[in-house]
Design a protein around this motif. Structure first.
Motif, PDB file in Angstrom:
ATOM      1  N   LEU A 418       7.306   5.584 -73.533  1.00 44.13           N
ATOM      2  CA  LEU A 418       6.560   5.193 -72.125  1.00 44.13           C
ATOM      3  C   LEU A 418       7.343   5.933 -71.060  1.00 44.13           C
ATOM      4  O   LEU A 418       8.489   6.297 -70.988  1.00 44.13           O
ATOM      5  CB  LEU A 418       7.283   3.913 -71.864  1.00 44.13           C
ATOM      6  N   LEU A 419       6.388   6.658 -70.463  1.00 41.08           N
ATOM      7  CA  LEU A 419       6.686   7.503 -69.226  1.00 41.08           C
ATOM      8  C   LEU A 419       6.839   6.820 -67.890  1.00 41.08           C
ATOM      9  O   LEU A 419       5.713   6.035 -67.759  1.00 41.08           O
ATOM     10  CB  LEU A 419       5.885   8.886 -69.118  1.00 41.08           C
ATOM     11  N   ASN A 420       7.733   7.182 -66.976  1.00 47.81           N
ATOM     12  CA  ASN A 420       7.360   6.510 -65.599  1.00 47.81           C
ATOM     13  C   ASN A 420       6.391   6.921 -64.709  1.00 47.81           C
ATOM     14  O   ASN A 420       6.299   6.849 -63.715  1.00 47.81           O
ATOM     15  CB  ASN A 420       8.868   6.761 -64.737  1.00 47.81           C
ATOM     16  N   SER A 421       5.369   7.637 -65.288  1.00 47.64           N
ATOM     17  CA  SER A 421       4.276   8.530 -64.806  1.00 47.64           C
ATOM     18  C   SER A 421       3.274   7.527 -63.853  1.00 47.64           C
ATOM     19  O   SER A 421       2.867   7.665 -62.921  1.00 47.64           O
ATOM     20  CB  SER A 421       3.594   9.417 -65.031  1.00 47.64           C
ATOM     21  N   PRO A 422       2.617   6.266 -64.617  1.00 50.21           N
ATOM     22  CA  PRO A 422       3.157   5.809 -65.896  1.00 50.21           C
ATOM     23  C   PRO A 422       2.231   6.035 -66.815  1.00 50.21           C
ATOM     24  O   PRO A 422       1.009   6.265 -66.584  1.00 50.21           O
ATOM     25  CB  PRO A 422       3.094   4.495 -65.594  1.00 50.21           C
TER      26      PRO A 422
END
Length: 478
Positions: A418-422
């Motif tokens: 999971l990336l905070n980019s999101p």
């Protein structure tokens, strides 16, 4: 507001110096000159990758090109080629083509960077079930499918009126890939590319590339002998399901509008609803105190009110959960809720719950013979990375029906990034029974974002829990 049509404004030169290598003669070593040429067969943007670099080739002539990543302008200039470091599991771009000071084309580009599963992950997932402890129970063709699905990439280029898919080769029995959009088949192809021209702006679609092979003849014989031993009648459809090894490579894409605001808008998991107390109440998430917090909920459930006890066939019944897909349901065999937060402090918090099992003397379950709850010890959650930018964890699920060793376990695993980019990439596998459902929830919404749904077609499908039965493999990105 138009950006400067020079190769780069001072503002963006300064920003790119921090991120890219600079060659003084050129604007950047990641910006390659030349006007693009459009071709009928080409998408608006072509994607090429090496081990460390991704190249976006814009195939539409224009006076000015703009490229955004995660809502931030990364390039504004005349070059129709753009290169970036390939350093993330998934990278999302918005590309704008301007002619005569007007925005003419917008494209959403998704680039995945899947790699082969690490040795440590392979070891932790090797023992899928207490019943399936030996490698001899796992079909070699299933292992090949699993490895290919886990490491395959699916690139997506979307405009306001089309979506082009490109993917890595995956083993398929007849060499024909099936293409699904939102669980409906829209085509098939022998190629590694497919274009869908039936899309609407400002819509969201999930595309699945489906490959299917069959277990070995030796494994087929094992299944049929067990079926004969237990005097179970299988239809041709049941046998096909029992023998098939299916892999899904999928990506979820938002279709852009031809508006500058569409270029500047970063993607979000769930659109529309804002934070509210009702959202927090209805979600029943484990722990989600702040925005930029997400919960991943995986449930297994039996859709029928009851089913004849398949292990063994002795005239008794197992009570089911009697429901369809429902992200907020409190009826399930098992539920694993992994909540995450990127801000103050960062966390990955798993909560496991096991539903009570009932064995009955009759299909209406008016006479309950015994009631038990399986142990939670069969669920393992591994926290691999917890940071402000990226979360990585794995779930291994190996939970039995609690009425004796003769009953098989329900098995699945998944690995999530999971990336905070999101953005996220989720890859894994599960048994082809019972029903499986997997959702993402956001702190700021009451809606559920579906990741994986799988349903049995008949009560005979519970034979698919037999030791060694092929699993359903998936690799999903957003």
């Amino acid at each position: 507001m138009k950006k400067d049509e020079r190769c780069l404004t001072n503002k963006y030169k300064k920003k790119l110096k921090k991120r890219y290598f600079i060659i003084p003669v050129l604007c950047s070593s990641f910006l390659l000159g030349g006007e693009g040429t459009s071709a009928a067969e080409k998408p608006l943007v072509s994607v090429e990758k090496s081990d460390k670099i991704v190249t976006l080739q814009i195939n539409e002539p224009g006076d000015l090109y703009e490229i955004y990543q995660d809502g931030k302008l990364e390039y504004s200039g005349k070059s129709n080629k753009y290169q970036d470091n390939l350093n993330s599991d998934i990278q999302n771009y918005k590309v704008g083509v301007f002619k005569q000071n007007k925005l003419k084309k917008v494209s959403t580009v998704k680039v995945t960077n899947n790699k082969k599963t690490s040795i440590s992950v392979q070891k932790s997932l090797a023992k899928v079930s207490e019943v399936e402890t030996t490698n001899s129970n796992k079909d070699r063709k299933a292992e090949i499918m699993e490895g290919n699905i886990n490491s395959a990439n699916l690139e997506v280029v979307a405009t306001n009126n089309s979506v082009t898919l490109n993917w890595d080769k995956i083993p398929d029995e007849d060499g024909i890939y099936e293409i699904y959009k939102d669980d409906v088949q829209i085509g098939s192809t022998r190629n590694l590319e497919f274009t869908d021209n039936n899309v609407k702006p400002n819509s969201r679609y999930q595309y699945d590339i489906v490959a299917t092979t069959q277990v070995s003849d030796e494994q087929k014989e094992k299944y049929l002998n067990l079926v004969k031993e237990r005097k179970i009648k299988l239809t041709a459809k049941d046998k096909k399901e029992l023998f098939s090894i299916e892999g899904h490579l999928s990506n979820i894409i938002d279709i852009p509008n031809i508006q500058e605001s569409s270029l500047e808008q970063p993607q979000v998991f769930i659109k529309g609803e804002k934070d509210s107390s009702s959202a927090k109440t209805s979600m029943k998430a484990a722990y989600m105190p702040k925005a930029n917090a997400y919960s991943f909920v995986y449930m297994t459930f039996i859709p029928y009110f009851s089913l004849e006890d398949p292990f063994p066939l002795n005239g008794t019944y197992l009570k089911g959960d009697d429901r369809a897909y429902q992200p907020y349901s409190d009826r399930y065999r098992t539920k694993v809720d992994v909540s995450t937060g990127f801000k103050g402090p960062t966390y990955i918090n798993p909560v496991v719950d096991i539903g009570t099992s009932h064995r009955c003397a009759d299909a209406a379950c008016k006479k309950v013979i015994e009631t038990k709850t399986a142990s939670k010890s069969g669920v393992k959650v591994y926290k691999d990375l917890v940071s402000t930018k990226k979360m990585v964890w794995r779930v291994k699920h190996d939970v039995g029906i609690p009425f004796g060793k003769i009953y098989p376990n329900i098995n699945y695993y998944y690995e999530a990034t999971l990336l905070n980019s999101p953005s996220f990439v989720v890859k894994g596998a599960h048994d082809k029974a019972p029903n499986h459902e997997f959702y993402l929830f956001a702190e700021t919404s009451t809606k559920a974002f579906p990741i994986e749904k799988y349903k049995v077609n008949s009560k005979n499908d519970f034979m698919l829990l037999m030791p060694g039965s092929p699993q359903h493999f998936f690799n999903r990105s957003f």
